[in-house]
Design an enzyme around this catalytic site. Structure first.
Site, PDB file in Angstrom:
ATOM      1  N   ASP A 244      48.353  14.428 117.820  1.00 13.44           N
ATOM      2  CA  ASP A 244      46.999  14.606 117.286  1.00 13.44           C
ATOM      3  C   ASP A 244      46.883  13.916 115.931  1.00 13.44           C
ATOM      4  O   ASP A 244      47.880  13.733 115.231  1.00 13.44           O
ATOM      5  CB  ASP A 244      46.703  16.102 117.063  1.00 13.44           C
ATOM      6  CG  ASP A 244      46.466  16.861 118.363  1.00 13.44           C
ATOM      7  OD1 ASP A 244      46.303  16.220 119.426  1.00 13.44           O
ATOM      8  OD2 ASP A 244      46.435  18.104 118.304  1.00 13.44           O
TER       9      ASP A 244
ATOM     10  N   ARG B 230      43.557   8.502 122.269  1.00  7.70           N
ATOM     11  CA  ARG B 230      42.445   9.441 122.470  1.00  7.70           C
ATOM     12  C   ARG B 230      41.443   9.158 121.343  1.00  7.70           C
ATOM     13  O   ARG B 230      41.832   9.167 120.172  1.00  7.70           O
ATOM     14  CB  ARG B 230      42.925  10.887 122.364  1.00  7.70           C
ATOM     15  CG  ARG B 230      41.761  11.888 122.317  1.00  7.70           C
ATOM     16  CD  ARG B 230      42.162  13.244 121.749  1.00  7.70           C
ATOM     17  NE  ARG B 230      43.116  13.922 122.582  1.00  7.70           N
ATOM     18  CZ  ARG B 230      44.022  14.782 122.099  1.00  7.70           C
ATOM     19  NH1 ARG B 230      44.097  15.020 120.792  1.00  7.70           N
ATOM     20  NH2 ARG B 230      44.856  15.383 122.909  1.00  7.70           N
TER      21      ARG B 230
ATOM     22  N   ARG C 174      36.298  24.888 115.030  1.00  5.65           N
ATOM     23  CA  ARG C 174      35.320  24.886 116.146  1.00  5.65           C
ATOM     24  C   ARG C 174      34.001  25.511 115.696  1.00  5.65           C
ATOM     25  O   ARG C 174      32.941  25.078 116.086  1.00  5.65           O
ATOM     26  CB  ARG C 174      35.865  25.649 117.366  1.00  5.65           C
ATOM     27  CG  ARG C 174      37.156  25.123 117.957  1.00  5.65           C
ATOM     28  CD  ARG C 174      37.102  23.737 118.561  1.00  5.65           C
ATOM     29  NE  ARG C 174      37.079  22.581 117.735  1.00  5.65           N
ATOM     30  CZ  ARG C 174      38.139  21.966 117.175  1.00  5.65           C
ATOM     31  NH1 ARG C 174      39.338  22.437 117.330  1.00  5.65           N
ATOM     32  NH2 ARG C 174      37.988  20.876 116.466  1.00  5.65           N
TER      33      ARG C 174
HETATM   34  P1  FDA Z   1      29.466  16.540 118.242  1.00  7.61           P
HETATM   35  O1  FDA Z   1      30.132  17.352 117.200  1.00  7.61           O
HETATM   36  O2  FDA Z   1      28.407  15.581 117.830  1.00  7.61           O
HETATM   37  O3  FDA Z   1      28.911  17.497 119.350  1.00  7.61           O
HETATM   38  C1  FDA Z   1      28.143  17.017 120.451  1.00  7.61           C
HETATM   39  C2  FDA Z   1      27.754  18.220 121.295  1.00  7.61           C
HETATM   40  O4  FDA Z   1      28.920  18.822 121.837  1.00  7.61           O
HETATM   41  C3  FDA Z   1      27.078  19.365 120.509  1.00  7.61           C
HETATM   42  O5  FDA Z   1      25.709  19.131 120.397  1.00  7.61           O
HETATM   43  C4  FDA Z   1      27.424  20.562 121.356  1.00  7.61           C
HETATM   44  O6  FDA Z   1      26.586  20.621 122.483  1.00  7.61           O
HETATM   45  C5  FDA Z   1      28.819  20.233 121.845  1.00  7.61           C
HETATM   46  N1  FDA Z   1      29.865  20.769 120.951  1.00  7.61           N
HETATM   47  C6  FDA Z   1      30.633  20.092 120.079  1.00  7.61           C
HETATM   48  N2  FDA Z   1      31.496  20.909 119.441  1.00  7.61           N
HETATM   49  C7  FDA Z   1      31.241  22.129 119.916  1.00  7.61           C
HETATM   50  C8  FDA Z   1      31.778  23.402 119.643  1.00  7.61           C
HETATM   51  N3  FDA Z   1      32.763  23.586 118.760  1.00  7.61           N
HETATM   52  N4  FDA Z   1      31.266  24.445 120.332  1.00  7.61           N
HETATM   53  C9  FDA Z   1      30.288  24.281 121.236  1.00  7.61           C
HETATM   54  N5  FDA Z   1      29.730  23.109 121.527  1.00  7.61           N
HETATM   55  C10 FDA Z   1      30.200  22.055 120.881  1.00  7.61           C
HETATM   56  N6  FDA Z   1      39.747  15.845 115.917  1.00  7.61           N
HETATM   57  C11 FDA Z   1      40.640  15.316 115.058  1.00  7.61           C
HETATM   58  O7  FDA Z   1      40.308  15.079 113.899  1.00  7.61           O
HETATM   59  N7  FDA Z   1      41.916  15.063 115.495  1.00  7.61           N
HETATM   60  C12 FDA Z   1      42.311  15.265 116.780  1.00  7.61           C
HETATM   61  O8  FDA Z   1      43.472  14.995 117.120  1.00  7.61           O
HETATM   62  C13 FDA Z   1      41.356  15.800 117.690  1.00  7.61           C
HETATM   63  N8  FDA Z   1      41.691  16.041 118.992  1.00  7.61           N
HETATM   64  C14 FDA Z   1      40.687  16.383 119.882  1.00  7.61           C
HETATM   65  C15 FDA Z   1      40.978  16.495 121.238  1.00  7.61           C
HETATM   66  C16 FDA Z   1      39.964  16.737 122.163  1.00  7.61           C
HETATM   67  C17 FDA Z   1      40.287  16.803 123.621  1.00  7.61           C
HETATM   68  C18 FDA Z   1      38.623  16.911 121.697  1.00  7.61           C
HETATM   69  C19 FDA Z   1      37.493  17.145 122.654  1.00  7.61           C
HETATM   70  C20 FDA Z   1      38.348  16.875 120.348  1.00  7.61           C
HETATM   71  C21 FDA Z   1      39.370  16.629 119.432  1.00  7.61           C
HETATM   72  N9  FDA Z   1      39.105  16.590 118.072  1.00  7.61           N
HETATM   73  C22 FDA Z   1      40.068  16.087 117.212  1.00  7.61           C
HETATM   74  C23 FDA Z   1      37.828  17.139 117.521  1.00  7.61           C
HETATM   75  C24 FDA Z   1      36.759  16.077 117.357  1.00  7.61           C
HETATM   76  O9  FDA Z   1      37.101  15.224 116.291  1.00  7.61           O
HETATM   77  C25 FDA Z   1      35.381  16.691 117.092  1.00  7.61           C
HETATM   78  O10 FDA Z   1      35.438  17.447 115.912  1.00  7.61           O
HETATM   79  C26 FDA Z   1      34.870  17.579 118.214  1.00  7.61           C
HETATM   80  O11 FDA Z   1      35.212  17.069 119.466  1.00  7.61           O
HETATM   81  C27 FDA Z   1      33.330  17.666 118.174  1.00  7.61           C
HETATM   82  O12 FDA Z   1      32.782  16.389 118.330  1.00  7.61           O
HETATM   83  P2  FDA Z   1      31.972  15.884 119.614  1.00  7.61           P
HETATM   84  O13 FDA Z   1      32.466  14.521 119.939  1.00  7.61           O
HETATM   85  O14 FDA Z   1      32.061  16.849 120.710  1.00  7.61           O
HETATM   86  O15 FDA Z   1      30.504  15.645 119.076  1.00  7.61           O
END
Ligand code: FDA
Length: 307
Positions: free
Chosen positions: A131, A184, A289
């Site tokens: 990560d 990723r 989260r």
């Molecule tokens: P965004 O935050 O814009 O959210 C888009 C939509 O997704 C929201 O409108 C909502 O509907 C939904 N959503 C997002 N987060 C939610 C939540 N907590 N609860 C409910 N709904 C939610 N980061 C990092 O810095 N280092 C890492 O190694 C990783 N590893 C990682 C693995 C995997 C499999 C995922 C999915 C994410 C990570 N992350 C991470 C976290 C990532 O950087 C980011 O903070 C979250 O995925 C939220 O970003 P989104 O791309 O979902 O978009």
């Protein structure tokens, strides 16, 4: 405002100690954390496998204070890799953090732990994902992953994470893909200064889309980790227009988040992997989260009082 409050709370030690020890805290965390024990994470991974969803298993823990603590986390990861074999999880791997493996104490300790875990992953026909943490670790993480990946037999068995909010990410993707390393892509979950990261969300989203295209045309299997429906729609369109095979990449999402979207993508023939965290050190992960979506705090509180 709420986002920074939750990020600040994620590093609050007394609140962390209290929450992780309390039954109420554990119950609240169950929305995003698969349980406290290895058996529970195995059960969660098997349930997802039955639904056609792959997994990556994360034994929660960050920033250890002694070599013994780092070794204890390493042992848990070896047990996870054994569990993947024992439970016949056909497409499951592990995700770990370097600070959990002692990076702040002794980078060579972290590297030797990751080397051993990668050797175990090769035997288990699995994979180690390192990560990405805050920007002080970006270069060291990339360098370590490249060194371990270059060892005989490790090609394609270890990869890392690139964060779309960092300006440097396009260049980092070039370096990593030149080595054949699987990436990723995520938006990024840490608080970063404007000198290093796009401050505006719309710029992060635009960079995510740009980097997605860089990855999808690289000829290497990568993971697109996001719950963002607009980005997912754009990716599907790009893949169709460019006749890119749906088998040549995967979407990744977090355990307990947008399960509806996870299932819909699988039905449409896309590959989906869910990141399943577990373990007693759940507090910082849980708070991050909530920071991403403060409405979750209300949602979780409502569920708690309903049960
Ligand atoms: P965004 O935050 O814009 O959210 C888009 C939509 O997704 C929201 O409108 C909502 O509907 C939904 N959503 C997002 N987060 C939610 C939540 N907590 N609860 C409910 N709904 C939610 N980061 C990092 O810095 N280092 C890492 O190694 C990783 N590893 C990682 C693995 C995997 C499999 C995922 C999915 C994410 C990570 N992350 C991470 C976290 C990532 O950087 C980011 O903070 C979250 O995925 C939220 O970003 P989104 O791309 O979902 O978009």
């Amino acid at each position: 405002m709420l986002r920074s409050t939750f990020i600040a709370l994620s590093t609050n030690k007394p609140l962390r100690r209290f929450s992780e020890r309390s039954a109420v805290g554990r119950r609240l965390s169950s929305r995003f954390v698969a349980g406290m024990e290895i058996d529970e994470v195995m059960r969660a991974a098997l349930s997802l496998q039955n639904l056609g969803i792959a997994s990556t298993l994360d034994a929660l823990g960050e920033s250890v204070h002694s070599a013994e603590e780092a070794q204890k986390h390493a042992t848990t990861y070896h047990q996870l890799l054994d569990g993947i074999t024992r439970h016949k999880l056909t497409d499951s791997n592990v995700s770990l953090k370097l600070t959990q493996m002692g990076m702040d104490l002794d980078p060579s300790l972290a590297e030797s732990i990751v080397r051993d875990l990668t050797a175990h992953a090769v035997q288990a026909n699995s994979f180690v994902r390192v990560d990405m943490e805050g920007s002080p670790y970006t270069q060291a993480t990339i360098d370590l992953v490249r060194r371990v990946h270059s060892l005989p037999g490790n090609r394609g068995r270890i990869g890392t994470v690139i964060q779309a909010y960092l300006y440097r990410s396009e260049a980092d993707i070039k370096t990593l893909t030149a080595d054949g390393i699987r990436i990723r892509l995520c938006k990024g979950a840490y608080k970063e200064p404007a000198e290093l990261a796009f401050p505006a969300k719309k710029d992060v989203d635009a960079n995510y889309i740009k980097l997605t295209r860089q990855l999808l045309t690289s000829g290497i299997f990568h993971g697109l980790a996001t719950h963002d429906e607009a980005i997912i729609r754009d990716t599907k369109r790009f893949v169709d227009e460019n006749k890119i095979s749906r088998d040549s990449f995967e979407f990744q999402m977090l355990y307990g988040i947008r399960r509806d979207l996870q299932h819909a993508l699988v039905k449409e023939g896309f590959r989906m992997r869910v990141y399943i965290p577990f373990g007693p050190e759940w507090y910082p992960y849980f708070m991050r989260r909530l920071a991403e979506r403060p409405a979750n705090a209300i949602f979780i509180a409502k569920q708690f009082f309903r049960n």
